[in-house]
Scaffold this motif. Structure first.
Motif, PDB file in Angstrom:
ATOM      1  N   UNK A 276      63.061  46.349  23.854  1.00  0.00           N
ATOM      2  CA  UNK A 276      61.922  45.583  23.326  1.00  0.00           C
ATOM      3  C   UNK A 276      61.977  45.507  21.803  1.00  0.00           C
ATOM      4  N   UNK A 277      62.238  46.620  21.155  1.00  0.00           N
ATOM      5  CA  UNK A 277      62.266  46.643  19.698  1.00  0.00           C
ATOM      6  C   UNK A 277      63.384  45.771  19.153  1.00  0.00           C
ATOM      7  N   UNK A 278      64.538  45.783  19.821  1.00  0.00           N
ATOM      8  CA  UNK A 278      65.638  44.931  19.400  1.00  0.00           C
ATOM      9  C   UNK A 278      65.269  43.459  19.474  1.00  0.00           C
TER      10      UNK A 278
ATOM     11  N   UNK B  21      48.803  41.614   6.943  1.00  0.00           N
ATOM     12  CA  UNK B  21      50.237  41.494   6.677  1.00  0.00           C
ATOM     13  C   UNK B  21      50.944  40.677   7.756  1.00  0.00           C
ATOM     14  N   UNK B  22      50.285  39.667   8.307  1.00  0.00           N
ATOM     15  CA  UNK B  22      50.840  38.936   9.441  1.00  0.00           C
ATOM     16  C   UNK B  22      52.181  38.280   9.137  1.00  0.00           C
TER      17      UNK B  22
ATOM     18  N   UNK C  55      52.020  47.584  19.926  1.00  0.00           N
ATOM     19  CA  UNK C  55      50.952  48.573  20.008  1.00  0.00           C
ATOM     20  C   UNK C  55      50.015  48.275  21.175  1.00  0.00           C
ATOM     21  N   UNK C  56      49.753  47.018  21.445  1.00  0.00           N
ATOM     22  CA  UNK C  56      48.910  46.662  22.596  1.00  0.00           C
ATOM     23  C   UNK C  56      49.582  47.113  23.894  1.00  0.00           C
TER      24      UNK C  56
ATOM     25  N   UNK D 174      54.494  41.363  15.514  1.00  0.00           N
ATOM     26  CA  UNK D 174      55.227  42.038  16.591  1.00  0.00           C
ATOM     27  C   UNK D 174      54.768  43.486  16.749  1.00  0.00           C
ATOM     28  N   UNK D 175      54.462  44.151  15.632  1.00  0.00           N
ATOM     29  CA  UNK D 175      53.936  45.520  15.697  1.00  0.00           C
ATOM     30  C   UNK D 175      52.629  45.518  16.491  1.00  0.00           C
TER      31      UNK D 175
END
Length: 142
Positions: A40-42, A8-9, A72-73, A67-68
């Motif tokens: 970061x999420x923003x 789902x890139x 996660x990394x 971005x997910x």
């Protein structure tokens, strides 16, 4: 665990994980986690919900799949928790937490453990357990 994020890139993706908080994690540490996650999420167009209870984190993240994967990394390298287990991940048609760069809750607001104990969801069946966690997190956001 599925591994649909790689498929789902270009689209919207989600991940739900559980991890153990490191011993001695305090209120200041939680505030620091929230502040950095919200910033970061923003920046990355990620929304979601984090619940902390009884030494465990449960987090739902949603946004662009690439971005997910990056977030996660970073989470996997974060020394404030360990034993990270991805409970579910994959493609997503629409956001469940579109108004929250990072919604936060803890046992003081509502208990996930009590929620699961009172529900019909099995905590032994991985699919039911995961659906129970997602239902709990969504109920918090209403």
């Amino acid at each position: 665990m599925t591994n649909d994020l790689a498929d789902t890139t270009d689209g919207l993706a989600f991940v739900l994980y559980r991890s153990a908080a490191r011993d001695g994690l305090g209120k200041d540490d939680l505030q620091a986690i929230l502040a950095s996650a919200r910033e970061r999420n923003g920046q990355h167009g990620i929304t979601g919900c984090l619940h902390h209870e009884d030494g465990l984190f449960f987090q739902w993240l949603e946004g662009p799949a690439e971005k997910i994967g990056l977030v996660m990394a970073m989470i996997r390298k974060d020394g404030r928790h360990d034993q990270l287990t991805v409970l579910d991940d994959g493609a997503l048609d629409q956001r469940r937490f579109r108004d929250w760069h990072m919604r936060f809750s803890d046992r003081n607001q509502k208990s996930l453990m009590d929620w699961l104990a009172q529900s019909d969801a099995s905590t032994v069946n991985p699919g039911e357990y995961t659906r129970g966690i997602v239902a709990f997190l969504q109920a918090l956001a209403i």
